[in-house]
Motif scaffolding. Structure first.
Motif, PDB file in Angstrom:
ATOM      1  N   HIS A 276       1.664  82.443  25.500  1.00  0.00           N
ATOM      2  CA  HIS A 276       1.212  81.760  26.717  1.00  0.00           C
ATOM      3  C   HIS A 276       1.770  80.343  26.726  1.00  0.00           C
ATOM      4  N   ARG A 277       1.742  79.743  27.886  1.00  0.00           N
ATOM      5  CA  ARG A 277       2.149  78.344  27.963  1.00  0.00           C
ATOM      6  C   ARG A 277       1.132  77.480  27.222  1.00  0.00           C
ATOM      7  N   PRO A 278       1.584  76.508  26.433  1.00  0.00           N
ATOM      8  CA  PRO A 278       0.643  75.674  25.663  1.00  0.00           C
ATOM      9  C   PRO A 278      -0.428  75.013  26.523  1.00  0.00           C
ATOM     10  N   PRO A 430       4.664  79.830  16.884  1.00  0.00           N
ATOM     11  CA  PRO A 430       4.967  78.829  17.918  1.00  0.00           C
ATOM     12  C   PRO A 430       3.730  78.495  18.735  1.00  0.00           C
ATOM     13  N   HIS A 431       3.693  77.280  19.260  1.00  0.00           N
ATOM     14  CA  HIS A 431       2.553  76.836  20.063  1.00  0.00           C
ATOM     15  C   HIS A 431       2.426  77.736  21.287  1.00  0.00           C
ATOM     16  N   GLY A 432       1.244  78.305  21.460  1.00  0.00           N
ATOM     17  CA  GLY A 432       1.006  79.200  22.587  1.00  0.00           C
ATOM     18  C   GLY A 432       1.049  80.666  22.208  1.00  0.00           C
ATOM     19  N   ALA A 433       1.423  80.976  20.957  1.00  0.00           N
ATOM     20  CA  ALA A 433       1.520  82.368  20.515  1.00  0.00           C
ATOM     21  C   ALA A 433       0.235  82.774  19.821  1.00  0.00           C
ATOM     22  N   GLY A 482      -6.517  83.456  22.269  1.00  0.00           N
ATOM     23  CA  GLY A 482      -6.078  83.923  20.956  1.00  0.00           C
ATOM     24  C   GLY A 482      -5.102  83.010  20.249  1.00  0.00           C
ATOM     25  N   ALA A 483      -4.530  82.021  20.935  1.00  0.00           N
ATOM     26  CA  ALA A 483      -3.542  81.121  20.337  1.00  0.00           C
ATOM     27  C   ALA A 483      -4.209  79.804  19.935  1.00  0.00           C
ATOM     28  N   LEU A 484      -3.741  79.233  18.850  1.00  0.00           N
ATOM     29  CA  LEU A 484      -4.310  77.976  18.363  1.00  0.00           C
ATOM     30  C   LEU A 484      -3.956  76.840  19.319  1.00  0.00           C
TER      31      LEU A 484
END
Length: 827
Positions: A276-278, A430-433, A482-484
């Motif tokens: 997803h987009r951060p 990666p950021h958003g994953a 679900g992404a950090l």
């Protein structure tokens, strides 16, 4: 290279003694249990490193490939050259990936003191070999069985000669040479291939079933022809009257030399399940973080006047958990999570009274005064460092008892490590994953293959904690979709602290990370509003979070009808009466609504307030047992005539006064149920203002995490421990001159000299600046050996530099059992 020559150590103690201080510190950091207490010398350190409990703990900390390497060494010859280990790991066909990773795995085992010796003589610590090597009662993790020598230990010499004859080998004159001949056949790839070419196909099928383990099989008194052929040729050897075993050498030939079916030198990769987009991740996480704050507030507000009782065994009753879940409009499992979160943060505790109940702590009031992002930071840090596992609520322990929320049995020391590791693996994407849960669990199993069933229940607790971590992080707002999130990464991002191996850092580092996370989250949280939107249907809409004074006053004046993106409050006669009971006047309520509404105050709402205020306090209830007074005697007559008042035991004392048998509280509730708006009054006739009684526990600290073994020592402790071990080793191993009337001391025995000899020797050493070896008994009667350099002797005391303690100390001469000079080459 011969053992012990050319620098090859003969014992683990010698191998550890050859390490430098940095390497010893690395061992103590990796295995902190070796420091409890600090070993006296290197020999004691080696002994402790070989104990079963310590070795088991060290094996549990190995990753899968390092463990596979140790398992291969357990079935190799002892000692084993590196080439033999490599062959067991890569097989006849070779494996470049495994070959490249093997030196690092071997170095890991050496650092942990599980393997010692040079590459020409690799030795697995005896206790580790006993744990990992195959035995009849415990198969090897490799699936290999005993060697030919071990399997034929109880076999008759005649039977051995029969096997040699059937296998086409010449008979020998003794069992030893017979076993050697059979072993030579099974380890010769060419001859073994020729032998198996003559085997019936059914016999090969039997071998296929045993080759990867378990290597044992049951046979009848009259075995089938394939089994009989294998037994006659020694490819299956008797383990008991009804059991046969596949010898290790035969299995290795069938496996093409590999100890493991599938070596795993490379950790499984954690792959993204979605990306997803951060910005979307951060905004979603921030929204959930705000929801977490309101949920905790709603929970503790519901327990504002005191929560449910504490069970005798500790924890919350199931019925109370159900009520809490209903109040929060959520499931019981999620309610347990929010309860445990508030408990871990120190916002909720038991009051410790005789009738023990749960209640908010004084820290809760302080927490409410913090900005929203700071309040979230408190919750996030408490969750990150807690060992409480709310996911276990409702399950049963080993004794069949149901685990309750807030109970004493929910601590799991593994939760802390797993929670951090899951988030660190998520941060590696990666950021958003968002990580794929299955690949993440595979990675965790690879990193700690022996740590799955830590509770002894047959279930993989680490996998369950990892799954709970992913869902709890989403609930708390560390992750979004679900992404950090950015603030979640800030809470985890850190530099290694003293090589702590992924352990949580110290408090200062944690506070710094918390500040960064709070700073990242603050702009994403909605700003509190100072207004509402009043509707004509007697409702007010709060389009966002409200400022605390406004929210508290509105919660008294109206009832919450629905929550979501906007909160809807409904005004009712009961809610308005509640505000009047709290001491507000009708004019105060009109002013409050006009000040905080962006829309005009609807006429029906104004009428409602004035109508309730007009009737509020018209009736007065006081204590007789209880009484009702009213200036309008017609109203009292109406109450007496109402059938619903019969249970109150009313009778007229005067035209404007009724007496009741019920107490004032029951009388108030009864009249309000009849539709009246009575007000309570004091003995002086003044209206009593009723407010909710805030119940708080005495000051309580948040629960401490359950430790998982000894804590990782810091650099200062490690340095001091290494110095103490070196000094103790010097005292235990240094060469000494025997005293004049003393036969050379036995190794480890205290020196013995007379008082006069002790005094003379110490005085001489103080004059010459030489070093002595002494025996010393302290005030508790504990004996020890020390290496000292005397500086001054007077008044029955000797002041000296103690090499063992690395400091200057003073010793009473009468506690020194004896002295001995060090040999000239000892210095």
């Amino acid at each position: 290279m011969p053992e012990g020559s050319g620098g090859s150590p003969r014992t683990l103690a010698e191998a550890l003694r050859a390490r430098d201080d940095e390497e010893l510190a690395a061992l103590l950091r990796a295995r902190p249990d070796l420091l409890s207490p600090v070993p006296n010398d290197v020999s004691q350190l080696a002994t402790r490193a070989g104990t079963r409990a310590s070795v088991v703990r060290a094996l549990e900390r190995l990753d899968r490939f390092a463990l596979q390497t140790a398992e291969a060494l357990a079935v190799a010859t002892d000692p084993a050259p590196y080439g033999e280990l490599l062959a067991l790991m890569t097989g006849d066909d070779g494996d470049t990936t495994t070959e490249a990773a093997l030196p690092q795995a071997l170095e890991t085992l050496r650092r942990q003191a599980l393997v010692w010796g040079g590459d020409d003589r690799l030795r697995l610590v005896r206790t580790a070999r006993e744990l990992l090597a195959p035995s009849p009662t415990r198969p090897s993790p490799t699936g290999l069985g005993p060697t030919v020598t071990e399997a034929t230990a109880g076999m008759s010499p005649g039977r051995l000669q029969e096997i040699l004859a059937v296998a086409g080998l010449g008979t020998t004159h003794d069992p030893v040479s017979a076993v050697a001949a059979l072993t030579s056949l099974f380890t010769d790839r060419t001859r073994m291939a020729a032998l198996l070419d003559t085997a019936p196909s059914d016999a090969l099928a039997v071998l296929d079933r045993l080759v990867w383990g378990p290597p044992y099989g049951e046979v009848t008194a009259d075995p089938t022809p394939p089994v009989r052929w294998l037994r006659d040729h020694g490819l299956l050897l008797p383990a008991s009257a009804r059991t046969v075993v596949l010898p290790r050498e035969v299995a290795l030939h069938l496996r093409a030399g590999r100890a493991h079916r599938t070596p795993e030198p490379v950790p499984p990769a954690v792959v993204p399940a979605a990306e997803h987009r951060p910005q979307i991740v951060d905004s979603t996480a921030a929204g959930q973080a705000f929801t977490a704050l309101t949920t905790v507030e709603d929970l503790l507000k519901d327990w504002h006047e005191g929560g449910p009782a504490v069970l005798r065994s500790g924890g919350l009753a199931v019925r109370d958990l159900k009520r809490t879940a209903a109040a929060l409009d959520t499931s019981e499992q999620l309610a347990a999570f929010w309860l445990e979160l508030a408990y871990s943060t120190g916002l909720l505790a038991s009051d410790g009274e005789a009738d023990e109940r749960y209640a908010p702590t004084p820290a809760y009031d302080e927490w409410l005064e913090l900005p929203p992002a700071e309040r979230w930071g408190e919750l996030a840090v408490a969750w990150l460092t807690a060992t409480r596992t709310p996911g276990l609520v409702g399950s049963q322990d080993a004794k069949g008892r149901t685990l309750s929320a807030l109970g004493p049995e929910l601590d799991r020391s593994a939760a802390l490590e797993v929670r951090h590791r899951v988030l660190e693996l998520a941060a590696g994407l990666p950021h958003g994953a968002a990580p794929d849960p299955e690949t993440l669990l595979s990675r965790l199993r690879w990193e700690r293959p022996l740590r799955g069933d830590t509770a002894g229940t047959g279930k993989d607790l680490r996998a369950r904690v990892a799954t709970w971590t992913l869902s709890e992080a989403e609930l708390l707002g560390l992750t979004g979709r679900g992404a950090l999130s950015t603030h979640g990464r800030a809470l985890l991002d850190r530099e290694p602290v003293d090589g702590d191996g992924g352990k949580p850092a110290d408090r200062e580092a944690l506070a710094e990370r918390r500040a960064r996370a709070v700073k990242a989250l603050a702009p994403l949280l909605p700003e509190p509003l100072d207004h509402v939107l009043l509707q004509a249907d007697l409702t007010a809409v709060a389009p966002g979070p409200l400022e605390r004074p406004l929210a508290e006053t509105l919660a008294v004046l109206a009832d919450v009808e629905s929550k979501g993106g906007a909160t809807v409050y409904r005004f009712t006669p009961a809610s308005v009466r509640r505000a009047l009971d709290a001491g507000k006047a009708a004019s105060d309520l009109h002013t409050f609504l006009a000040t905080h509404s962006r829309t005009p105050v609807p006429q029906p709402l104004s009428y409602l307030i004035d109508d309730v205020a007009r009737r509020h306090g018209h009736l007065r209830v006081g204590a007789a047992s209880a009484y009702v007074r009213c200036d309008d005697d017609a109203v009292l007559g109406e109450i007496l005539a109402d059938k619903r008042s019969q249970g109150l035991g009313l009778r007229r004392l005067a035209p404007t006064v009724l007496a009741a048998q019920a107490d004032p509280k029951a009388l108030l509730e009864g009249l309000r149920a009849m539709g009246y708006a009575p007000a309570a009054e004091s003995a002086e006739g003044d209206v009593l203002i009723t407010r909710a009684h805030a119940r708080r526990t005495p000051p309580r600290t948040a629960p401490s995490p359950a430790p998982e073994g000894p804590p990782v020592p810091d650099g200062t402790l490690l340095g001091a421990a290494v110095k103490a071990i070196r000094a103790g080793d010097m005292a235990a191993t240094v060469a000494r001159k025997p005293a004049a009337e003393q036969v050379g001391p036995r190794p480890g025995a205290l020196p013995r000299t007379t008082s006069a000899e002790t005094l003379a020797t110490v005085q001489a050493a103080a004059l010459t600046g030489s070093t002595l070896w002494i025996g010393y008994v302290n005030a508790e009667g504990t004996a020890s050996q020390r290496v000292i350099a005397p500086v001054r002797v007077e008044g029955g005391f000797v002041t000296a530099y103690d090499h063992t303690a690395d400091e200057v100390r003073t010793y009473p001469l009468h506690r020194i059992t004896g002295v001995a000079e060090l040999a000239d080459d000892a210095t």
